[in-house]
Design an enzyme around this catalytic site. Structure first.
Site, PDB file in Angstrom:
ATOM      1  N   ASP A 162       0.835  -1.202   0.000  1.00 58.32           N
ATOM      2  CA  ASP A 162       0.000   0.000   0.000  1.00 58.32           C
ATOM      3  C   ASP A 162       0.872   1.255   0.000  1.00 58.32           C
ATOM      4  O   ASP A 162       1.874   1.325   0.717  1.00 58.32           O
ATOM      5  CB  ASP A 162      -0.875  -0.030   1.267  1.00 58.32           C
ATOM      6  CG  ASP A 162      -1.826   1.142   1.346  1.00 58.32           C
ATOM      7  OD1 ASP A 162      -2.686   1.247   0.463  1.00 58.32           O
ATOM      8  OD2 ASP A 162      -1.696   1.960   2.280  1.00 58.32           O
TER       9      ASP A 162
ATOM     10  N   GLU B 174       1.282  -0.639  -5.073  1.00 56.57           N
ATOM     11  CA  GLU B 174       0.251   0.368  -5.277  1.00 56.57           C
ATOM     12  C   GLU B 174       0.966   1.712  -5.395  1.00 56.57           C
ATOM     13  O   GLU B 174       1.246   2.380  -4.397  1.00 56.57           O
ATOM     14  CB  GLU B 174      -0.749   0.419  -4.119  1.00 56.57           C
ATOM     15  CG  GLU B 174      -1.946   1.287  -4.494  1.00 56.57           C
ATOM     16  CD  GLU B 174      -2.409   2.278  -3.426  1.00 56.57           C
ATOM     17  OE1 GLU B 174      -3.442   2.915  -3.638  1.00 56.57           O
ATOM     18  OE2 GLU B 174      -1.740   2.427  -2.386  1.00 56.57           O
TER      19      GLU B 174
END
Ligand code: BGC
Length: 547
Positions: free
Chosen positions: A204, A246
């Site tokens: 993330d 990401e």
């Protein structure tokens, strides 16, 4: 060369699932791991091969679990570690891989590491787990990402009597990756989840790990050096496991997260996504071909992850100001739909609930080079609820059946994790799995066929892509090819029926066989091949060698 099983993510069809919204096994209103496990047969039947679970760790849930307070456990709302292991085993038994979240940039401000840091004296190693400053003016070139909610990347902490750095919500302090104990702790978390049997981790917010004065604090060389360290650890201890970046960045920057095949295995292609929606609205292929032209070649072992919608807003960070205004105008007429620099809506309502458009854009997603990622509920065309705060309007419970609570839960309706979609056009009593399973022509059954066809042709996940001149800007055509498997993909983006004149001269003489029906078409004898596609129609053809 034989395809390697370690590259499983190249042939995958990934399904993104919010566990809390999928299926509630305990009648408390929250979807949980046992509920998800009970739906594995549905997912296997749908044909997806990998499940990406949104955050399941303990968290105060102020950012839907991306604010973690314990990296090694499971939030009581969704279950226990033992239930997670049982879920993993059941998924693996069905041949499905599991990808979970590694939220490494920041923690919740309730994480014990942050409590320890804020109470430690300056200069103490515990303090250095986070990024502190006496003044809120360091790193001024770093943008504020959640700009609807935060004015600065610094927040004051009364206990520490200092400012701490946060790239997202102020309750999510950034970890300090310059501090070796932080790096060791993250490795420990990675080992924990891989030891349980997880197949992949989504990294993330990976561009923001380090801070350096005079930079944007994104994509720094230090971040790439760290990722190489992490990858070397995976290769040494967890071969066959996958890291998915990401990185909401332009293609050249995003591609750097592959390194030379020594950083992440996969990375989301963020800039492609809004351009698919732009191509749909403008009824021309150029937005897509242009961004692909700006996308560098990537190492052989790596793969883009392609998506249309996810749990976040449809982000418009990677478009020009002019294109952002255009997309806002076209897709977010209701100002409530705008969120930070994006649009908080689901796929079906974005496309006017128009079946042709949904099929066209999904077929495009499934044809382009990369691995497609489906967002739960989009396979049945679920709607959204703009009255819900933050991005919750696209995170509502999965609609399983016309029974109470859409078959999601046996709790009192008022106790559901989020309200069901009751907009008459997308009402759960009509738009649900049970109804669509019974109807051969439903979006669900069409999506199943699309997935099955894609899985039959390795060229989609692994092949080269050659653009084909179609004789009109309103169409997009290309040939995907891998180890003798060759598929011609042709899309009419316009609302009118169009004749296409496809330049198939490199495949002169090939016989196009339409994939959904198996119908053989006349051979592309003289190189130019004529095809008529209906409004927003598309076709996939295997290009067979002449007999
Ligand atoms: C996640 C978001 C989250 C943010 C901050 C993102 O990249 O996808 O849902 O709000 O990270 O953790």
């Amino acid at each position: 060369m034989k395809d390697s099983p370690a590259d499983w993510y190249k042939d995958a069809v990934i399904y993104e699932v919010r566990v809390r919204s999928f299926c509630d096994s305990s009648a408390n209103g929250f979807g949980d791991l046992r509920g998800l496990t009970s739906k594995l047969d549905y997912l296997k039947d749908l044909g997806v091969t990998a499940l990406w679970l949104l955050p399941i760790c303990p968290s105060p849930m102020r950012d839907d679990g991306y604010d973690i307070s314990d990296y090694k456990d499971v939030h009581a709302e969704v279950g226990t570690l033992e239930e997670f292991e049982a879920f993993l085993t059941a998924a693996h038994e069905r041949g499905m891989r599991v990808i979970t979240e590694l939220v490494l940039n920041h923690t919740s401000d309730r994480h014990p590491w942050f409590h320890r840091a804020r109470s430690a004296p300056q200069g103490h190693p515990d303090r250095d787990w986070y990024v502190w400053s006496e003044r809120p003016d360091r790193y001024p070139a770093a943008r504020v990402i959640f700009n609807d909610f935060e004015e600065s990347n610094w927040a004051w902490d009364d206990e520490a009597k200092a400012w701490y750095w946060h790239r997202f919500y102020s309750h999510q302090p950034d970890l300090n990756f310059d501090h070796p104990p932080v790096r060791a702790a993250v490795l420990d978390v990675v080992d924990h989840w891989f030891a349980l049997g997880v197949d992949g981790l989504r990294l993330d917010a990976i561009p923001y790990l380090f801070e350096r004065e005079g930079t944007s604090c994104e994509n720094l060389p230090e971040t790439h050096a760290y990722l190489k360290e992490l990858r070397a650890h995976i290769d040494a201890h967890w071969p066959g496991r996958m890291l998915l970046a990401e990185a909401n960045q332009w293609p050249v920057e995003a591609a750097r997260y592959f390194g030379t095949g020594d950083e992440c295995h996969m990375a989301f292609h963020f800039p492609l996504m809004p351009r698919l929606f732009m191509a749909m609205r403008r009824e021309e292929g150029r937005p897509v071909t242009e961004i692909l032209a700006h996308t560098p070649d990537i190492p052989a072992s790596c793969q883009w992850a392609l998506f249309l919608r996810n749990h976040d807003e449809l982000t418009l960070e990677m478009v020009t100001d002019e294109d952002r205004d255009y997309l806002w105008r076209e897709y977010a007429k209701d100002p409530q739909a705008r969120h930070n620099l994006g649009i908080r809506r689901r796929l079906a309502p974005l496309l006017n609930n128009d079946r042709r458009r949904m099929e066209l854009i999904s077929a495009l997603l499934f044809s382009l080079p990369g691995t497609p990622v489906l967002y739960y509920g989009d396979e049945i065309g679920m709607g959204e609820d703009l009255r819900l705060g933050d991005r919750n309007g696209v995170r509502t419970p999965m609609q399983w059946s016309p029974a109470a609570n859409a078959g999601f839960s046996n709790a009192e309706p008022a106790r559901l994790v989020l309200p069901l979609i009751e907009d008459p056009e997308y009402h759960w009593r009509t738009v649900n799995v049970e109804n669509q399973a019974k109807n051969e022509s439903s979006l669900l059954n069409w999506t199943k066929r699309l997935i099955a066809l894609r899985r039959r042709h390795p060229c989609f996940g692994r092949g080269s892509m050659a653009l084909v001149d179609a004789g009109t800007d309103h169409a997009l055509a290309f040939v995907r090819e891998h180890a003798g498997d060759r598929v011609l993909c042709a899309f009419n983006l316009s609302r009118f029926t169009r004749p296409l004149s496809l330049d198939l001269s490199p495949w002169r003489g090939a016989v196009p066989v339409e994939l959904f029906g198996g119908v053989r078409f006349p051979a592309a004898a003289d190189g130019r091949w004529s095809l008529t596609l209906g409004p927003r129609g598309f076709c996939w053809f295997a290009l067979e060698a002449p007999r």
